[in-house]
Write a protein that holds these residues in place. Structure first.
Motif, PDB file in Angstrom:
ATOM      1  N   TYR A   3     -98.435 -70.070 -38.960  1.00 19.11           N
ATOM      2  CA  TYR A   3     -98.235 -69.936 -40.398  1.00 19.11           C
ATOM      3  C   TYR A   3     -98.502 -71.288 -41.053  1.00 19.11           C
ATOM      4  O   TYR A   3     -97.864 -72.287 -40.707  1.00 19.11           O
ATOM      5  CB  TYR A   3     -96.797 -69.471 -40.675  1.00 19.11           C
ATOM      6  CG  TYR A   3     -96.406 -69.495 -42.136  1.00 19.11           C
ATOM      7  CD1 TYR A   3     -97.169 -68.828 -43.094  1.00 19.11           C
ATOM      8  CD2 TYR A   3     -95.253 -70.166 -42.556  1.00 19.11           C
ATOM      9  CE1 TYR A   3     -96.810 -68.834 -44.423  1.00 19.11           C
ATOM     10  CE2 TYR A   3     -94.883 -70.185 -43.886  1.00 19.11           C
ATOM     11  CZ  TYR A   3     -95.666 -69.515 -44.822  1.00 19.11           C
ATOM     12  OH  TYR A   3     -95.312 -69.531 -46.140  1.00 19.11           O
ATOM     13  N   HIS A   4     -99.464 -71.357 -41.986  1.00 14.08           N
ATOM     14  CA  HIS A   4     -99.806 -72.606 -42.669  1.00 14.08           C
ATOM     15  C   HIS A   4     -99.482 -72.452 -44.162  1.00 14.08           C
ATOM     16  O   HIS A   4    -100.351 -72.064 -44.960  1.00 14.08           O
ATOM     17  CB  HIS A   4    -101.293 -72.938 -42.485  1.00 14.08           C
ATOM     18  CG  HIS A   4    -101.677 -73.163 -41.064  1.00 14.08           C
ATOM     19  ND1 HIS A   4    -101.373 -74.313 -40.383  1.00 14.08           N
ATOM     20  CD2 HIS A   4    -102.343 -72.349 -40.181  1.00 14.08           C
ATOM     21  CE1 HIS A   4    -101.832 -74.233 -39.154  1.00 14.08           C
ATOM     22  NE2 HIS A   4    -102.421 -73.047 -38.993  1.00 14.08           N
ATOM     23  N   GLU A   6     -99.142 -74.518 -46.558  1.00 15.44           N
ATOM     24  CA  GLU A   6     -99.915 -75.322 -47.507  1.00 15.44           C
ATOM     25  C   GLU A   6    -101.240 -74.647 -47.866  1.00 15.44           C
ATOM     26  O   GLU A   6    -101.732 -74.765 -48.985  1.00 15.44           O
ATOM     27  CB  GLU A   6    -100.150 -76.730 -46.963  1.00 15.44           C
ATOM     28  CG  GLU A   6    -101.073 -76.829 -45.764  1.00 15.44           C
ATOM     29  CD  GLU A   6    -100.419 -76.465 -44.435  1.00 15.44           C
ATOM     30  OE1 GLU A   6    -101.093 -76.527 -43.397  1.00 15.44           O
ATOM     31  OE2 GLU A   6     -99.213 -76.132 -44.455  1.00 15.44           O
ATOM     32  N   LYS A   7    -101.809 -73.886 -46.919  1.00 20.30           N
ATOM     33  CA  LYS A   7    -103.068 -73.191 -47.190  1.00 20.30           C
ATOM     34  C   LYS A   7    -102.815 -71.875 -47.918  1.00 20.30           C
ATOM     35  O   LYS A   7    -103.512 -71.534 -48.879  1.00 20.30           O
ATOM     36  CB  LYS A   7    -103.807 -72.929 -45.881  1.00 20.30           C
ATOM     37  CG  LYS A   7    -104.282 -74.192 -45.164  1.00 20.30           C
ATOM     38  CD  LYS A   7    -105.011 -73.835 -43.872  1.00 20.30           C
ATOM     39  CE  LYS A   7    -105.473 -75.092 -43.141  1.00 20.30           C
ATOM     40  NZ  LYS A   7    -106.161 -74.753 -41.867  1.00 20.30           N
ATOM     41  N   ILE A   8    -101.827 -71.137 -47.434  1.00 16.25           N
ATOM     42  CA  ILE A   8    -101.537 -69.821 -48.013  1.00 16.25           C
ATOM     43  C   ILE A   8    -101.070 -69.962 -49.460  1.00 16.25           C
ATOM     44  O   ILE A   8    -101.520 -69.238 -50.360  1.00 16.25           O
ATOM     45  CB  ILE A   8    -100.491 -69.079 -47.164  1.00 16.25           C
ATOM     46  CG1 ILE A   8    -101.075 -68.768 -45.782  1.00 16.25           C
ATOM     47  CG2 ILE A   8    -100.020 -67.808 -47.865  1.00 16.25           C
ATOM     48  CD1 ILE A   8    -100.094 -68.158 -44.832  1.00 16.25           C
ATOM     49  N   GLU A   9    -100.167 -70.922 -49.687  1.00 15.97           N
ATOM     50  CA  GLU A   9     -99.654 -71.121 -51.046  1.00 15.97           C
ATOM     51  C   GLU A   9    -100.780 -71.497 -52.004  1.00 15.97           C
ATOM     52  O   GLU A   9    -100.869 -70.970 -53.117  1.00 15.97           O
ATOM     53  CB  GLU A   9     -98.568 -72.210 -51.046  1.00 15.97           C
ATOM     54  CG  GLU A   9     -97.259 -71.785 -50.435  1.00 15.97           C
ATOM     55  CD  GLU A   9     -96.533 -70.777 -51.303  1.00 15.97           C
ATOM     56  OE1 GLU A   9     -96.540 -70.932 -52.544  1.00 15.97           O
ATOM     57  OE2 GLU A   9     -95.985 -69.811 -50.750  1.00 15.97           O
ATOM     58  N   LYS A  10    -101.622 -72.411 -51.571  1.00 21.18           N
ATOM     59  CA  LYS A  10    -102.719 -72.869 -52.427  1.00 21.18           C
ATOM     60  C   LYS A  10    -103.654 -71.715 -52.776  1.00 21.18           C
ATOM     61  O   LYS A  10    -104.081 -71.563 -53.930  1.00 21.18           O
ATOM     62  CB  LYS A  10    -103.490 -73.991 -51.734  1.00 21.18           C
ATOM     63  CG  LYS A  10    -104.590 -74.585 -52.585  1.00 21.18           C
ATOM     64  CD  LYS A  10    -105.267 -75.740 -51.859  1.00 21.18           C
ATOM     65  CE  LYS A  10    -106.372 -76.341 -52.725  1.00 21.18           C
ATOM     66  NZ  LYS A  10    -107.040 -77.486 -52.048  1.00 21.18           N
ATOM     67  N   LYS A  11    -103.971 -70.896 -51.783  1.00 24.36           N
ATOM     68  CA  LYS A  11    -104.878 -69.781 -51.999  1.00 24.36           C
ATOM     69  C   LYS A  11    -104.326 -68.804 -53.029  1.00 24.36           C
ATOM     70  O   LYS A  11    -105.021 -68.434 -53.996  1.00 24.36           O
ATOM     71  CB  LYS A  11    -105.118 -69.056 -50.668  1.00 24.36           C
ATOM     72  CG  LYS A  11    -105.881 -67.740 -50.826  1.00 24.36           C
ATOM     73  CD  LYS A  11    -105.931 -66.975 -49.507  1.00 24.36           C
ATOM     74  CE  LYS A  11    -106.546 -65.587 -49.723  1.00 24.36           C
ATOM     75  NZ  LYS A  11    -106.568 -64.806 -48.457  1.00 24.36           N
ATOM     76  N   GLN A  14    -103.801 -70.127 -56.661  1.00 24.49           N
ATOM     77  CA  GLN A  14    -105.082 -70.163 -57.366  1.00 24.49           C
ATOM     78  C   GLN A  14    -105.465 -68.757 -57.836  1.00 24.49           C
ATOM     79  O   GLN A  14    -105.933 -68.578 -58.966  1.00 24.49           O
ATOM     80  CB  GLN A  14    -106.174 -70.730 -56.455  1.00 24.49           C
ATOM     81  CG  GLN A  14    -107.535 -70.846 -57.139  1.00 24.49           C
ATOM     82  CD  GLN A  14    -108.590 -71.485 -56.243  1.00 24.49           C
ATOM     83  OE1 GLN A  14    -108.270 -72.071 -55.216  1.00 24.49           O
ATOM     84  NE2 GLN A  14    -109.843 -71.350 -56.630  1.00 24.49           N
TER      85      GLN A  14
END
Length: 740
Positions: A3-4, A6-11, A14
């Protein structure tokens, strides 16, 4: 699978932004649900931990309601006028607007990082002219209205003027200042200035002489809820009581409606009780006491008119208007010295300090309305000018503060309430404390003897009304709300003065002018007095250079003005024609779920209810309460500490000095702060009268700067630069700073 976040939230953040996932529609077939958070003041430190504490909970609920099929309005904005930005401007010369925008950018970035589901298309900023245009508009509605006690609602001032022109004020039942009766002929014969002056006694937003909380260090007036323990909530500066010409609002006209409205609200009982206590309804009687040998009369309000025969002295507030007029020459010096001493205490301190007994005798006497006996008139700081009439008939046997006062000054304490037969304490034996119980029998009280207290109260009021010296009355502790602030960074009050009389400026917004400095003028006027172009030409409907037209008001609005209606602007944030459109109001109605701190119980949450009821009276709203349900998220607690500031005159350089340098002899042009050990070491001793340190001042330390009883100096200076920059710190051990 990892689970990442920082990537999931950013995606997904946006995606939400690009697709306006959380946008609410003003027209929808879905049922509406309005979730509101108390918007933040954008401070330089960014979000504090209390913000997301509440915002996360309400955001979860907003998402839940969306999933349940509701059209959810969940907006966010900024309460962006405030003292910190102005204090920073004074220190650095940076315009508060620049600082505020920078701070808002920080807040927005932090809230976006958390991933809140706010509808950002509805963002409001109270310092934006497009927003405060409507704050000014609401002020003018309050200025152009009066409160009709007969119909129990606000009405346009034009209707009152029409009544004056036809019948005078004989039949007018208004909530306002006492005004002498006048006929229609008298009204019609007066010039415009006289008529406008009389109308100020009726307007809901009005200008008058009033005792206010004056903070010399901040150069402004503070509301009661902005003063804590005798110092300003912002910065911890000393506050004193001062008589000033000031803008106020008659929130007292709404006292009973504010009380009654609580019954139907889904708010916590503890918060509702805070509002009940603040409003402070009490039933009793108004009684007049003639001042012996003079034309003056002293009116008192008491909830216990049955104890009238137990009165052995009267106590006036030090600020009472009659004090100077009735004080004898022999007592003048003592009275004036006591008044100066009382000014150093806030009203809250005076109300809370039940142990200290102090007062001064005026040398004058009042006449008892029934016995005719002379009653000495004192002043004491336990009586407040703004509560009731600013005077009390002191019954030491029935009131503990009166009893303490009488004991301290050796005044008589006759007993007028006997315990019921068979109960301990019956008879005339003087007790060791006052009997404040309403369970008893009247004694030593002439025509009231033998009556139970409740019966005696009714009989006493009837006799007072029969003799024409008193009447039954309902009183409220709540005072009118002081509205003006002697600061720059706030909404300009849209008023100009013609022959000293205030007139409205209807072309809005009246925008803040540019000034070279944000301090008061050399003449002591508020910072707006530094503006070169701050006069109004009513014919041109334009601001003109000073010396032309008429002067514009120099005070600005308080911090609570913009927050008293912001929930309405969220409904229709882009509307240029009205503060909120009629269709938007009908659809969204009042707030369904309001989340915020209980510390706003007697400030914002009273003011927003007041303005909502007023706007309902004038037909602008179909409801009279802002929020059906209110949830307090609780408080994150920490250790609150104080350090002490001392002022001196000579020069010391450096940030930290050693106590062995004997700083009390060398002094400093900058404030010096001492820790616990040095306060005891230096201030605890007898300091010579020529000592350069002229004042001791307690300053509250933010909890985030305290760990294990030690202040982090670098963090303290960063968070409160307006107080601690260029300061000298006297410490005893390492770089820590022990607190009191």
């Amino acid at each position: 699978m990892q689970y990442h976040p920082e990537k999931i939230e950013k995606k997904w953040q946006q995606y939400w932004a690009e697709n306006k996932t959380f946008r609410a529609e003003n027209n929808s077939d879905k049922p509406k649900y309005y979730v509101l958070d108390m918007f933040p003041y954008p401070s330089g430190a960014g979000l504090h931990v209390g913000h997301p504490l509440g915002y996360i909970a309400s955001d979860v609920y907003a998402r839940y309601k969306r999933l349940k099929g509701f059209n959810v309005l969940h907006p966010m904005g900024y309460d962006s006028f405030g003292l910190p930005a102005e204090q920073y401007a004074i220190q650095t010369g940076t315009h508060p607007a620049i600082t505020t925008v920078k701070n808002i950018d920080t807040f927005r970035r932090q809230m976006d990082n958390i991933g809140f589901s706010f509808d950002w298309d509805r963002e409001v900023r109270t310092s934006d002219p497009s927003y405060y245009k409507w704050t000014q508009w609401i002020f003018l509605q309050l200025f152009d209205a009066w409160y009709d006690s007969a119909t129990d609602k606000a009405r346009p001032i034009a209707e009152l003027v029409a009544e004056f022109e036809k019948n005078g004020n004989a039949t007018v039942n208004a909530h306002g200042d006492e005004t002498e009766a006048f006929t229609a002929d008298e009204w019609n014969s007066w010039d415009e200035a006289k008529q406008q002056s009389v109308l100020l006694n009726y307007r809901i937003a009005y200008l008058s002489e009033a005792f206010v909380n004056w903070c010399p260090a901040l150069g402004t007036v503070l509301a009661n809820d902005e003063v804590k323990d005798g110092v300003s909530e912002r910065g911890g500066y000393p506050v004193e009581r001062k008589l000033m010409k000031q803008w106020s609002m008659r929130i007292t006209a709404y006292s009973q409606r504010l009380l009654d409205g609580l019954e139907d609200l889904d708010w916590s009982e503890s918060l509702k009780e805070q509002q009940r206590n603040w409003i402070g309804r009490s039933e009793g009687a108004s009684i007049e006491f003639q001042v012996q040998g003079s034309e003056f009369k002293i009116e008192v309000f008491t909830t216990r008119p049955d104890t009238i025969f137990g009165v052995t002295f009267m106590t006036l507030a030090p600020e009472h208007e009659l004090v100077a007029q009735i004080t004898t020459p022999e007592q003048k010096a003592e009275i004036e010295a006591y008044i100066q001493k009382a000014k150093a205490k806030s009203e809250r301190e005076r109300m809370a300090d039940v142990k200290t007994v102090s007062g001064a005798f005026t040398g004058a006497y009042a006449v008892h309305p029934f016995s005719g006996e002379p009653i000495p008139i004192w002043i004491g700081d336990y009586v407040l000018a703004g509560y009731g009439t600013g005077a009390v008939m002191a019954v030491p046997s029935g009131d503990q503060r009166d009893w303490n006062f009488a004991k301290h000054f050796n005044l008589p304490i006759p007993q007028v309430i006997a315990s019921p037969p068979g109960k301990e304490g019956s008879g005339e034996v003087e007790p060791d404390q006052a009997n404040e119980s309403k369970d008893g029998i009247l004694m030593n009280s002439d025509f009231l003897n033998g009556m139970k207290v409740k019966d005696a109260i009714r009989a006493a009021i009837a006799k007072l009304e029969e003799k024409g010296i008193g009447k039954g009355k309902i009183n409220y502790r709540q005072r009118d709300a002081v509205f003006g602030r002697q600061r720059y960074w706030g909404e300009p009050i849209p008023i100009y003065y013609k022959d000293g009389v205030p007139y409205p400026i209807n072309k809005l917004p009246l925008e803040l002018p540019e000034v070279e400095k944000y301090l008061p003028t050399e003449a002591g006027d508020p910072p707006l007095g530094n503006a070169e172009n701050w006069n109004w030409d009513p014919e041109k409907e334009a601001i003109v250079p000073n010396g032309e037209g008429y002067p514009i008001e120099l005070s600005t609005m308080p911090g609570w003005a913009g927050s008293s209606w912001y929930y309405l602007r969220y409904m229709d944030a882009q509307n240029d024609e009205a503060f909120v459109g009629e269709e938007a109001i009908k659809y969204w109605g009042n707030v369904d779920y309001y989340a915020g701190g209980a510390e706003h119980a007697t400030g914002h949450l009273l003011y927003v209810r007041f303005w909502t009821k007023f706007l309902k009276d004038l037909g602008y709203l179909p409801f009279d309460e802002p929020a059906k349900k209110l949830v307090n998220q609780g408080m994150i607690q920490g250790v609150s500490e104080k350090i002490y500031r001392y002022h001196s005159k000579n020069n010391i350089t450096g940030n930290v000095i050693d106590p062995e340098l004997k700083i009390f002899n060398t002094g400093s042009i900058y404030p010096v702060f001492l820790d616990a050990e040095n306060v005891q070491k230096y201030w605890g001793k007898n300091i010579a009268s020529d000592n350069p340190f002229v004042q001791q001042e307690g300053i509250n330390v933010p909890i985030e700067c305290v760990k294990n009883g030690v202040v982090d100096l670098s963090m303290l200076v960063k968070i409160r630069p307006q107080i601690f920059e260029k300061a000298c710190f006297s410490v005893t051990k390492g770089s820590g700073f022990k607190v009191i």
